[in-house]
Structure formats: structure tokens, C-alpha cells
Design a protein around this motif. Structure first.
Motif, PDB file in Angstrom:
ATOM      1  N   TYR A  45      38.621  32.947  23.157  1.00 34.13           N
ATOM      2  CA  TYR A  45      40.029  33.299  23.334  1.00 34.13           C
ATOM      3  C   TYR A  45      40.563  33.689  21.964  1.00 34.13           C
ATOM      4  N   PRO A  46      40.345  34.940  21.560  1.00 35.16           N
ATOM      5  CA  PRO A  46      40.570  35.319  20.150  1.00 35.16           C
ATOM      6  C   PRO A  46      42.032  35.319  19.722  1.00 35.16           C
ATOM      7  N   ASP A  47      42.981  35.499  20.643  1.00 40.02           N
ATOM      8  CA  ASP A  47      44.397  35.623  20.268  1.00 40.02           C
ATOM      9  C   ASP A  47      45.201  34.332  20.439  1.00 40.02           C
ATOM     10  N   LEU A  48      44.598  33.285  20.982  1.00 41.40           N
ATOM     11  CA  LEU A  48      45.346  32.051  21.263  1.00 41.40           C
ATOM     12  C   LEU A  48      45.717  31.363  19.951  1.00 41.40           C
ATOM     13  N   LYS A  49      47.042  31.211  19.719  1.00 41.90           N
ATOM     14  CA  LYS A  49      47.538  30.597  18.487  1.00 41.90           C
ATOM     15  C   LYS A  49      48.217  29.252  18.723  1.00 41.90           C
ATOM     16  N   TYR A  50      48.743  29.032  19.914  1.00 40.75           N
ATOM     17  CA  TYR A  50      49.455  27.791  20.224  1.00 40.75           C
ATOM     18  C   TYR A  50      48.934  27.254  21.547  1.00 40.75           C
ATOM     19  N   LEU A  51      48.577  25.957  21.550  1.00 41.66           N
ATOM     20  CA  LEU A  51      48.070  25.304  22.753  1.00 41.66           C
ATOM     21  C   LEU A  51      48.641  23.902  22.819  1.00 41.66           C
ATOM     22  N   ASP A  52      49.292  23.596  23.933  1.00 46.95           N
ATOM     23  CA  ASP A  52      49.867  22.267  24.164  1.00 46.95           C
ATOM     24  C   ASP A  52      49.201  21.673  25.401  1.00 46.95           C
ATOM     25  N   ILE A  53      48.410  20.612  25.186  1.00 44.78           N
ATOM     26  CA  ILE A  53      47.721  19.931  26.292  1.00 44.78           C
ATOM     27  C   ILE A  53      48.134  18.461  26.319  1.00 44.78           C
ATOM     28  N   SER A  54      49.372  18.163  25.942  1.00 50.40           N
ATOM     29  CA  SER A  54      49.847  16.779  25.882  1.00 50.40           C
ATOM     30  C   SER A  54      49.746  16.118  27.257  1.00 50.40           C
ATOM     31  N   PHE A  55      49.450  14.817  27.232  1.00 51.41           N
ATOM     32  CA  PHE A  55      49.346  13.987  28.428  1.00 51.41           C
ATOM     33  C   PHE A  55      48.186  14.422  29.337  1.00 51.41           C
ATOM     34  N   SER A  56      47.234  15.133  28.767  1.00 52.77           N
ATOM     35  CA  SER A  56      45.989  15.423  29.481  1.00 52.77           C
ATOM     36  C   SER A  56      44.978  14.377  29.023  1.00 52.77           C
ATOM     37  N   THR A  57      44.940  13.279  29.734  1.00 51.56           N
ATOM     38  CA  THR A  57      44.173  12.115  29.280  1.00 51.56           C
ATOM     39  C   THR A  57      42.671  12.335  29.326  1.00 51.56           C
ATOM     40  N   ALA A  58      42.214  13.425  29.936  1.00 52.25           N
ATOM     41  CA  ALA A  58      40.771  13.667  30.008  1.00 52.25           C
ATOM     42  C   ALA A  58      40.205  14.221  28.708  1.00 52.25           C
ATOM     43  N   VAL A  59      41.049  14.760  27.833  1.00 55.32           N
ATOM     44  CA  VAL A  59      40.572  15.415  26.612  1.00 55.32           C
ATOM     45  C   VAL A  59      40.116  14.359  25.613  1.00 55.32           C
ATOM     46  N   ASP A  60      38.900  14.540  25.069  1.00 52.62           N
ATOM     47  CA  ASP A  60      38.358  13.630  24.067  1.00 52.62           C
ATOM     48  C   ASP A  60      37.929  14.430  22.845  1.00 52.62           C
ATOM     49  N   ASP A  61      37.183  13.778  21.944  1.00 50.28           N
ATOM     50  CA  ASP A  61      36.762  14.433  20.703  1.00 50.28           C
ATOM     51  C   ASP A  61      35.883  15.655  20.979  1.00 50.28           C
ATOM     52  N   TYR A  62      35.002  15.539  21.958  1.00 50.48           N
ATOM     53  CA  TYR A  62      34.092  16.649  22.261  1.00 50.48           C
ATOM     54  C   TYR A  62      34.860  17.867  22.747  1.00 50.48           C
ATOM     55  N   LEU A  63      35.816  17.662  23.674  1.00 48.24           N
ATOM     56  CA  LEU A  63      36.598  18.790  24.172  1.00 48.24           C
ATOM     57  C   LEU A  63      37.475  19.385  23.079  1.00 48.24           C
ATOM     58  N   ALA A  64      37.980  18.546  22.175  1.00 41.63           N
ATOM     59  CA  ALA A  64      38.786  19.069  21.066  1.00 41.63           C
ATOM     60  C   ALA A  64      37.950  19.989  20.181  1.00 41.63           C
ATOM     61  N   GLN A  65      36.711  19.597  19.896  1.00 39.01           N
ATOM     62  CA  GLN A  65      35.843  20.465  19.092  1.00 39.01           C
ATOM     63  C   GLN A  65      35.492  21.741  19.853  1.00 39.01           C
ATOM     64  N   CYS A  66      35.377  21.657  21.184  1.00 40.63           N
ATOM     65  CA  CYS A  66      35.132  22.866  21.969  1.00 40.63           C
ATOM     66  C   CYS A  66      36.315  23.821  21.890  1.00 40.63           C
ATOM     67  N   ILE A  67      37.520  23.270  21.905  1.00 39.60           N
ATOM     68  CA  ILE A  67      38.724  24.104  21.770  1.00 39.60           C
ATOM     69  C   ILE A  67      38.734  24.806  20.425  1.00 39.60           C
ATOM     70  N   PHE A  68      38.377  24.081  19.356  1.00 39.09           N
ATOM     71  CA  PHE A  68      38.345  24.696  18.019  1.00 39.09           C
ATOM     72  C   PHE A  68      37.322  25.834  17.973  1.00 39.09           C
ATOM     73  N   ARG A  69      36.214  25.651  18.644  1.00 36.70           N
ATOM     74  CA  ARG A  69      35.162  26.669  18.607  1.00 36.70           C
ATOM     75  C   ARG A  69      35.561  27.911  19.392  1.00 36.70           C
ATOM     76  N   CYS A  70      36.231  27.736  20.537  1.00 34.14           N
ATOM     77  CA  CYS A  70      36.564  28.871  21.397  1.00 34.14           C
ATOM     78  C   CYS A  70      37.845  29.584  20.977  1.00 34.14           C
ATOM     79  N   CYS A  71      38.652  28.974  20.122  1.00 33.77           N
ATOM     80  CA  CYS A  71      39.941  29.556  19.726  1.00 33.77           C
ATOM     81  C   CYS A  71      39.971  29.717  18.211  1.00 33.77           C
ATOM     82  N   PRO A  72      39.367  30.747  17.669  1.00 32.67           N
ATOM     83  CA  PRO A  72      39.290  30.880  16.202  1.00 32.67           C
ATOM     84  C   PRO A  72      40.633  31.142  15.533  1.00 32.67           C
ATOM     85  N   SER A  73      41.630  31.654  16.268  1.00 29.91           N
ATOM     86  CA  SER A  73      42.941  31.953  15.679  1.00 29.91           C
ATOM     87  C   SER A  73      43.960  30.847  15.921  1.00 29.91           C
ATOM     88  N   LEU A  74      43.526  29.720  16.465  1.00 30.72           N
ATOM     89  CA  LEU A  74      44.462  28.648  16.809  1.00 30.72           C
ATOM     90  C   LEU A  74      45.136  28.102  15.552  1.00 30.72           C
TER      91      LEU A  74
END
Length: 651
Positions: free
Chosen positions: A581-610
Motif C-alpha cells: 500500500y504505497p500511498d498509505l500515510k495515516y492508519l488508525d486501528i485503535s481498539f482492535s485487540t487482535a493486533v499484536d507485535d507481528y501484525l504491527a511489523q507486517c503493517i510497517f512492511r506493507c506501508c512504506p510511506s506510513l
């Protein structure tokens, strides 16, 4: 003892300057002559004592007590004697009068020469030194000394000096006692506010004031590395700054804002810098009648002030009179604004095309209707917030009938509008941006919104519908059928949309990829059933996957906060290794209790412009490595690593 048998030898006693010689015969006669007087006196005292005892016994038998006040009872119960207090005062006063000449004599040069230096090895000095060393040793073993030492900056050699200071403090007179001033030798009463002199003694009130005037102001302490962290995090939440050093331009603007009351003229600043200064001053609530003059430029066509709470009615007249070529007016918190200001606007026939006002509650419905009738043909953008006392459905209909060129309309928290206003909005043929947020008590029906989408949906670029709680999936179906040019979509705070309805909205939608998507708080609100009903309510896993497949390639802003039915598997599928997702700059996933360290690192990898990731209440995020230039906001007790720099987040 028989005085008659007392035989004494003649004796002589000397009282200088006289000498007395007393013979035994003369001494015995003197004693015999006083015998009768002594017996009479003794009998008189015994009879008097007897009478007093008898009177006391009779009083006790009759339970008679003498007069006693409450103060007398209190002093007696605490063993306090008024006579003792008086004697102590007389003794201290006598000591003070006797001490003054002795002190003057001791400090005089002749006394210093005659007395010489004190003996260093006298027994008194040795005893005092030994007792002081013992007191210092005891002080070093106390917790108070440890706390004082921790607060003191120095070497270990200063321990004796610090302990000595604490011993001297304990030996100083307590509040309420009398003491001589170290400087002027004046006798004064010690209080809790008595200051210490340069030699360790106490100072009277006059000398304390003189010492305070002579003291220089201590230099400001250096701020530690973590002192400004709270303000930095606040700026991150407000979107004012990112991690890193501010630009030179931003630093200069803030410096000007810090000294705004010393500025007489901004000079020839471009509108962009005036806008930034207006934002900073509004945030600090510094927009007053004086600072307003700095923003009044006769040749400018727009004015933006985001906090006008301190302005008066005359200030609004000054804005319209000083800037006759205004075409854009953006004023927030305009509570003092009244009808005469709009009447002046109508009389001058001002060329205003964009009118953005927040909180003009004192403007009447009749005045609003006159404005729309006289100036409505020029209006292209109208934004109104927080109107409780005016602007009803009839006024909204006048607006829609007399403002045919409206392209942007935003109505938020207008208490008197309802379904009739929504039906009137459907007649605006040139509308391209629509934002509606009714009051919570307003119960809008689905049919009214469906009519708007069917009428103006094909040319809409922005659609924002917030807190329409009773609207169902029929609205989503009409958006799917009629809206083909949307770049921004906001549907929030609804518990009626289903996951299947949102999935059908995005699957096969002929609309271009969204740039801005806000779907927060689309969820079931039954807290007694955290897993939700069998058919997911709001944005769940399938709807989230369909959204990212449709708009992920162009999406820049995404907010899915409080969509608690999005599963771990859905996050893992959306942010898989082969997704980008090359253009994604802002992402709000508050109160999504399923997200852990692994998913956070996946988000960083898939969103280089975040640039900003908001993760409030994502408690499974504990230890992540953050790329440089990215702000992670909302972690609690997590350990964050920014390119090798480790810091603990407790926002």
C-alpha cells in the motif's frame, strides 16, 4: 529545745566595716523576750489553718466549687501554669537585657585583644566536638540524610558537611521561641518562615527582606531529555509535528507567536504564513482585538481565524470594513456575532463566496434568510457548526432555493434541522462535497438520505455522514449504484450497517479508488455480547478485506478504529508479504485487540510511506521496531525501538 538552758560563750562577728561583740547574757535575754511573741504567732497561724481546712471540708461536703473558666480547665488538664509562663518570660527578658552589653563587649576590638584566642584543646571544646561528631554519625544513618544526599549534587566528601547542616537545623530554635537576630541582634519570635543567615543563625523579618533583595535569581535549570516528551506526544496527536527536528520556517513562526504582543506589524507575509500564524495563535487563545489588527490586510481576499472567542461585535465590523474584497470568511467560535454584522455585509453587497462560521448562535432565522436571499446567488461553499437557537428547516429550505451554485455544504450539530432539510438538500444540482452530522437526538430516516444520494450522488466527490444511527444497508446500496466519483468517504458511528452490506458496497464498485476512508465505530454496541451476533454488524473481516482490495492502491488515510469484529486472520491477509500500500500515510486501528507485535511489523512492511499509526487499546503490542520517520501513538507500557534507539512508551 530549751532556750533557758542554752549556754553560749561570748563571741565576736565581723561585718565590714562594723564589728559586733555579743555576750551570752544579752543573747539569752533577747531569745526569752521573743518567746511569747513566737508562741502567739504560732497559735494564730494554727487557728487560721484550722479554719481554712474546716471551710474546705464543708465545701467538699456540699459539692461547692469555685469559679473556673474553660481556659483555666484546659491549662490545668495540660499541666500548664500561668505563673511558670510569667517567670520564664521574665527570665528571658532579663537575660536579653544582660546579654546585649556582653555581646557588644565581646565584639569590640579591645575585648578581642584582651581575651585572645580561645583554647582549642580546652575540656569544654573537646566535649562539644565529641558530641557533634556523635550527632553527625547518627544523622548519616537516617533516611532523611539519604534523601537529602540523593537530591544534592556533590562528591562523597560532602557527607560530613551535609550532616553538619542537618545537625545545625535541628539545633535551631523551634517556632514560637525567642531568638536574637544574627545580623542586628534584635530579639524576635521564631516562626516557620524565619530565614537562615550566612553564619547559620536566624534572621528577623527586616533582615530577611534585605537578604532576599540582595540575592540574585538562580539560573534556570536545564531541562532533562524527557521533560518535553509529554508536549511532543500532544503535538503528535494533533498532527503538528513528527519525530525529528523542526524546519527553520516553523521555528521562526513559533518564535514570532511567542512574542506576538511585542509585534506591531507582520510586514509583507504571504497568506500561507498568515494562516499558520493564525492556527498557532488560535491554539494558544491569543487572538484578541490587538492581535486581530495584524491579520487585517485590505488587499487580501480571505481571513482564517480559528478562535474568535475573545473578539467583540466591533471587531467583526472592523474585519468587514478593513477587508472590502473578502471572498472567503472562515471564523470559529463566533459567539458574539449578531444580526447587525450580517446587515452590514448585505448593505456593502460583499462578494463573499465561501462562508465558514462556527457557533453564531445569536444570529436569528430572519437574518439568515435575508443573507441567503441577498447574497445566496454568490455562495459556493457554506459550512455551519454548532447552532442551537436558530437555523430551522424553513431557513434551510430558503438556503437551498436561493443558493443554486452551492458546491460544498457542511452542516454539523444544527439542533433544529430534520428530514425536511435533507429533502431540500437533494435539490442542489451542483453539489460536490456534502458533510452532515446531526445532533444525537435528531432521528433521520433512511429515505431522506437515499433521496439525496439518488439526486446528487453522481457528481459527489466527498460524502461524510456521521452518527446516522437508524440508517440501514439501503444507503450503502444506493452509494454503490449512484456514486462513481468519490475520493473521500466517511460513514461513522452506526450500529445498523452489516458486514455483508459493506462488502457489497466495495465489491464490484465502479467508483475510483478512495483516497480517504473513515469507517470508525461501525460495530455492534451490545457490550454483554462481545463476540457479536451471528451475522457481523458493522465493519468486520469481509468488509475490511473488500475495502483494501478496492482502494488499497491509492488509499492515503484509513480509520477503522473501534471496528472490533475484524479478526486476526483478516489483518494477516490484508497485510501479507505480497501486499503493498504505497500511498498509505495515516492508519488508525485503535481498539482492535487482535493486533499484536507481528501484525504491527507486517503493517510497517506493507506501508512504506506510513507516517502515523494510532493503536490505542491495542494491548498486545509490547515490543516493536519502528522505522525512522514513523510515529506510533497510543501504546501503553510498550518498548519501542527506533533504528536501534530503545524507549519505553507510556502515552
Amino acid at each position: 529545745m530549751n532556750i533557758q538552758r542554752l549556754h553560749l560563750q561570748p563571741f565576736t562577728f565581723n561585718l565590714s566595716p562594723f564589728t559586733f561583740h555579743l555576750s551570752p547574757r544579752l543573747f539569752n535575754s533577747a531569745l526569752l523576750s521573743d518567746k511569747s511573741a513566737l508562741s502567739e504567732t504560732r497559735n494564730r497561724h494554727e487557728s487560721s489553718d484550722f479554719r481554712i481546712i474546716k471551710m474546705a471540708q464543708r465545701r467538699q461536703a456540699r459539692n461547692i466549687r469555685g469559679p473556673h473558666s474553660a481556659l483555666t480547665d484546659f491549662l490545668a488538664s495540660n499541666n500548664i501554669s500561668a505563673a511558670q509562663i510569667r517567670d520564664d518570660y521574665d527570665r528571658r527578658a532579663t537575660g536579653a537585657t544582660q546579654q546585649s552589653p556582653e555581646v557588644e563587649a565581646a565584639h569590640s576590638p579591645s575585648a578581642a585583644e584582651s581575651n585572645g584566642s580561645p583554647e582549642a584543646n580546652s575540656p569544654e571544646d573537646v566535649t562539644k566536638k565529641r558530641k557533634r561528631q556523635q550527632a553527625i554519625a547518627r544523622i548519616k544513618n537516617t533516611k532523611a540524610f539519604a534523601r537529602r544526599k540523593a537530591q544534592r549534587k556533590g562528591d562523597d566528601d560532602d557527607d560530613d558537611f551535609l550532616a553538619g547542616q542537618m545537625v545545625d537545623e535541628k539545633q535551631q530554635p523551634k517556632p514560637g521561641q525567642l531568638e536574637n537576630c544574627e545580623t542586628c541582634e534584635k530579639r524576635f519570635t521564631v516562626t516557620a518562615y524565619s530565614k537562615t543567615g550566612p553564619n547559620g543563625g536566624l534572621l528577623c523579618a527586616d533582615c530577611s527582606k534585605k537578604q532576599k533583595g540582595d540575592e540574585k535569581k538562580a539560573p534556570a535549570k536545564k531541562r532533562g531529555p524527557g521533560i518535553g516528551r509529554r508536549q511532543n506526544q500532544a503535538n503528535l496527536l494533533d498532527g503538528l509535528t513528527l519525530h525529528g527536528t523542526q524546519s527553520l520556517l516553523e521555528t521562526c513562526i513559533k518564535k514570532v507567536a511567542d512574542h506576538i504582543h511585542d509585534v506591531d506589524e507582520f510586514g509583507d507575509l504571504p497568506p500561507s504564513l498568515l494562516l499558520r500564524l493564525g492556527q498557532i495563535l488560535s491554539r494558544r487563545r491569543s487572538v484578541t482585538s490587538r492581535t486581530l489588527n495584524l491579520f487585517l490586510r485590505p488587499r487580501y481576499k480571505s481571513i482564517d481565524l480559528f478562535d474568535c472567542a475573545k473578539l467583540g461585535t466591533d471587531d467583526y465590523h472592523k474585519i468587514l470594513a478593513s477587508m472590502p474584497h473578502l471572498t472567503r470568511v472562515n471564523l470559529r467560535f463566533t459567539t458574539p456575532m449578531k444580526d447587525p454584522i450580517f446587515d452590514y455585509m448585505i448593505e456593502r453587497d460583499m462578494q463573499i463566496k465561501d462562508l465558514h462560521l462556527d457557533g453564531p448562535n445569536l444570529v436569528t432565522d430572519d437574518c439568515w434568510r435575508r443573507v441567503f436571499i441577498k447574497l445566496g446567488h454568490r455562495l459556493q461553499s457554506l459550512k455551519l457548526w454548532n447552532l442551537d437557537s436558530a437555523f430551522d428547516d424553513e431557513t434551510a429550505m430558503v438556503m437551498c432555493n436561493n443558493c443554486p451554485n452551492l458546491q460544498r455544504l457542511k452542516l454539523k450539530f444544527l439542533a433544529k434541522i430534520g428530514d425536511n432539510t435533507l429533502k431540500a438538500i437533494s435539490t442542489l444540482e451542483h453539489l460536490q462535497h456534502l458533510s452532515l452530522h446531526p445532533m444525537p437526538e435528531t432521528k433521520a430516516e433512511t429515505e431522506s438520505l437515499v433521496q439525496i444520494i439518488a439526486a446528487v450522488g453522481p457528481q459527489l466527490n466527498t460524502l461524510s455522514l456521521e452518527e446516522f444511527e437508524l440508517v440501514d444497508d439501503r444507503l450503502l446500496q444506493h452509494i454503490h449504484e449512484h456514486c462513481h466519483a468519490l475520493s473521500k468517504l466517511r460513514l461513522t458511528q452506526n450500529a445498523t450497517f452489516t458486514d455483508q452490506g459493506l462488502t457489497n458496497l466495495f465489491q464490484g464498485w465502479s467508483n475510483q479508488a478512495l483516497i480517504y476512508a473513515d469507517l470508525h465505530s461501525l460495530r455492534d454496541v451490545d457490550m454483554s455480547n462481545p463476540t457479536g451476533p451471528p451475522e457481523p454488524v458493522g465493519l468486520a473481516s469481509n468488509g475490511f478485506i473488500a475495502l483494501m482490495e478496492h482502494s488499497g492502491s491509492k488509499l492515503q488515510h484509513l480509520n477503522i478504529a473501534s471496528c472490533r469484529h475484524v479478526s486476526y486472520k483478516a489483518f494477516e491477509e490484508v497485510f501479507a508479504e505480497d501486499k503493498q500500500y504505497p500511498d498509505l500515510k495515516y492508519l488508525d486501528i485503535s481498539f482492535s485487540t487482535a493486533v499484536d507485535d507481528y501484525l504491527a511489523q507486517c503493517i510497517f512492511r506493507c506501508c512504506p510511506s506510513l507516517q502515523r499509526l494510532v493503536v490505542f487499546a491495542c494491548f498486545k503490542i509490547r515490543d516493536i521496531h519502528i522505522p525512522r520517520g514513523l510515529a506510533v501513538i497510543g501504546t501503553v507500557g510498550a518498548t519501542l525501538k527506533v533504528d536501534g534507539i530503545t524507549q519505553s512508551e507510556t502515552i
